[in-house]
Design a protein around this motif. Structure first.
Motif, mmCIF file in Angstrom:
data_model
loop_
_atom_site.group_PDB
_atom_site.id
_atom_site.type_symbol
_atom_site.label_atom_id
_atom_site.label_comp_id
_atom_site.label_asym_id
_atom_site.label_seq_id
_atom_site.Cartn_x
_atom_site.Cartn_y
_atom_site.Cartn_z
ATOM 1 N N PHE A 10 55.741 47.970 -64.060
ATOM 2 C CA PHE A 10 56.926 48.358 -64.387
ATOM 3 C C PHE A 10 57.484 48.116 -65.660
ATOM 4 O O PHE A 10 57.150 47.191 -66.350
ATOM 5 C CB PHE A 10 58.029 47.622 -63.305
ATOM 6 N N THR A 11 58.713 48.774 -66.228
ATOM 7 C CA THR A 11 59.046 48.704 -67.529
ATOM 8 C C THR A 11 60.554 48.073 -67.461
ATOM 9 O O THR A 11 61.371 48.847 -66.623
ATOM 10 C CB THR A 11 58.954 49.852 -68.282
ATOM 11 N N GLU A 12 60.968 46.946 -68.063
ATOM 12 C CA GLU A 12 62.133 46.532 -68.170
ATOM 13 C C GLU A 12 62.461 46.197 -69.528
ATOM 14 O O GLU A 12 61.913 45.384 -70.164
ATOM 15 C CB GLU A 12 62.512 45.205 -67.142
ATOM 16 N N GLN A 13 63.640 46.841 -69.892
ATOM 17 C CA GLN A 13 64.231 46.385 -71.339
ATOM 18 C C GLN A 13 62.896 46.801 -72.481
ATOM 19 O O GLN A 13 62.601 45.745 -73.308
ATOM 20 C CB GLN A 13 64.776 45.257 -71.434
ATOM 21 N N THR A 24 56.591 46.409 -70.730
ATOM 22 C CA THR A 24 55.849 46.765 -69.314
ATOM 23 C C THR A 24 54.923 45.533 -68.749
ATOM 24 O O THR A 24 54.404 44.848 -69.695
ATOM 25 C CB THR A 24 54.831 47.938 -69.550
ATOM 26 N N PHE A 70 63.575 41.067 -60.496
ATOM 27 C CA PHE A 70 64.573 42.271 -61.015
ATOM 28 C C PHE A 70 64.754 43.098 -59.887
ATOM 29 O O PHE A 70 64.112 43.365 -59.338
ATOM 30 C CB PHE A 70 63.837 43.134 -62.107
ATOM 31 N N ARG A 120 63.506 44.673 -54.689
ATOM 32 C CA ARG A 120 63.413 43.977 -55.869
ATOM 33 C C ARG A 120 61.873 43.725 -56.148
ATOM 34 O O ARG A 120 60.888 44.023 -55.401
ATOM 35 C CB ARG A 120 64.016 42.529 -55.897
ATOM 36 N N ASP A 129 58.490 39.559 -61.197
ATOM 37 C CA ASP A 129 57.720 39.655 -62.447
ATOM 38 C C ASP A 129 56.396 38.349 -62.286
ATOM 39 O O ASP A 129 56.563 37.138 -61.963
ATOM 40 C CB ASP A 129 58.521 38.996 -63.574
ATOM 41 N N VAL A 156 64.723 49.187 -63.180
ATOM 42 C CA VAL A 156 63.310 49.091 -63.926
ATOM 43 C C VAL A 156 62.699 50.542 -63.772
ATOM 44 O O VAL A 156 63.188 51.240 -62.845
ATOM 45 C CB VAL A 156 62.305 47.916 -63.296
ATOM 46 N N THR A 157 61.844 50.761 -64.504
ATOM 47 C CA THR A 157 61.031 52.035 -64.590
ATOM 48 C C THR A 157 59.739 51.677 -64.013
ATOM 49 O O THR A 157 58.901 50.866 -64.221
ATOM 50 C CB THR A 157 60.998 52.784 -65.681
#
Length: 288
Positions: A6-9, A12, A57, A21, A24, A62-63
């Motif tokens: 996943f990518t967040e801000q 990845t 998260f 949720r 990480d 997220v993506t």
């Protein structure tokens, strides 16, 4: 477990799904977000992966990326469902007497909710829902009776196919390998969570209309027979993806091919769903 990339801000990483949720796992995996690397260390890291509780998260924030972005192999089997094989036979395509394998170039892989490009050079882009098997350990000459031991888990594969380009390439490679024509995901569901992968319901929808709806029990060659057959020829590696065949209901027999603006949704019992819009080709794009 359900393991995802996943990518967040803009960063990845690898995580595990907990309800709505994602946890990480960077404290275990480091900054490396290769699922293939995780699978190579899976047995050693398993207790820590299971115990990890944060950071966490919301999935909505997220993506989700392709669970495996760097497999060494992405292989698919053709006409492996009885009804689909009959569908092909009626269209004049002979049913193969042995397993019919083809290669999807790994550059076709894209995320579970990413766009699928309709190439400007193809008018016959088709969908195919498939159960994806992910290999978990390096293996060769695996007997079908032992094949379950080398499976890391499962994911959904959309084996997008440019039917007109399949006719141009007897190996199927070109027609199966356009960029973005390999959506996978939404995550890797580990094998222990799926009681019987040979009895899962699969459904594919285009713009809300159900086009494919069948069970994996209709396979001609089981997952385990497929692994035995392939490993007779080649060494299978952690992270290799096997697309195990599609049931009847593809667009080719009726000429109902995908158009820009269509949305495909694919669901398999226990694995979640992926959803991919069909987008226009930027044929003049120049790569840096």
């Amino acid at each position: 477990m359900k393991l995802a990339r996943f990518t967040e801000q803009g960063r990845t990483r690898i995580g595990k799904i907990e309800g709505d949720r994602i946890v990480d796992l960077s404290a275990i995996t480091g900054d490396n977000h290769s699922m293939r690397r995780l699978l190579n260390h899976y047995r050693d890291w398993l207790p820590a992966l299971q115990a990890a509780t944060g950071p966490m998260f919301a999935l909505s924030g997220v993506t989700l990326e392709a669970p495996i972005a760097d497999p060494q192999k992405f292989l698919g089997i053709g006409m492996n469902y009885r009804q689909h094989a009959e569908e092909a036979r009626q269209a004049g395509i002979p049913i193969p007497e042995s397993q019919l394998w083809f290669n999807k170039q790994v550059s076709c892989i894209t995320g579970p909710f990413a766009g699928v490009v309709k190439p400007a050079v193809s008018d016959k882009v088709d969908y195919e829902i498939e159960l994806g098997v992910v290999i978990g350990q390096r293996c060769r000459h695996v007997k079908a009776a032992d094949a379950a031991d080398v499976i890391a888990g499962y994911l959904i594969v959309n084996d997008v196919s440019a039917r007109d380009w399949l006719q141009k390439s007897p190996t199927f490679t070109l027609g199966k390998s356009f960029d973005t024509h390999g959506p996978i995901g939404p995550w890797l569901t580990t094998a222990d969570e799926i009681a019987d992968p040979q009895d899962l319901q699969m459904s594919l929808y285009v713009n809300g209309e159900r086009r494919q709806h069948w069970r994996t029990s209709d396979m001609i060659h089981t997952l385990y027979q497929q692994i035995e057959y392939l490993s007779t020829v080649m060494t299978l590696e952690p992270g290799d993806i096997l697309a195990t065949g599609t049931p009847s209901g593809i667009g080719a027999p009726t000429g109902r091919f995908l158009q820009v603006g269509d949305v495909m949704r694919l669901e398999i019992d226990g694995l979640g769903f992926i959803e991919n819009p069909v987008i226009a080709d930027c044929a003049q794009e120049v790569m840096p």
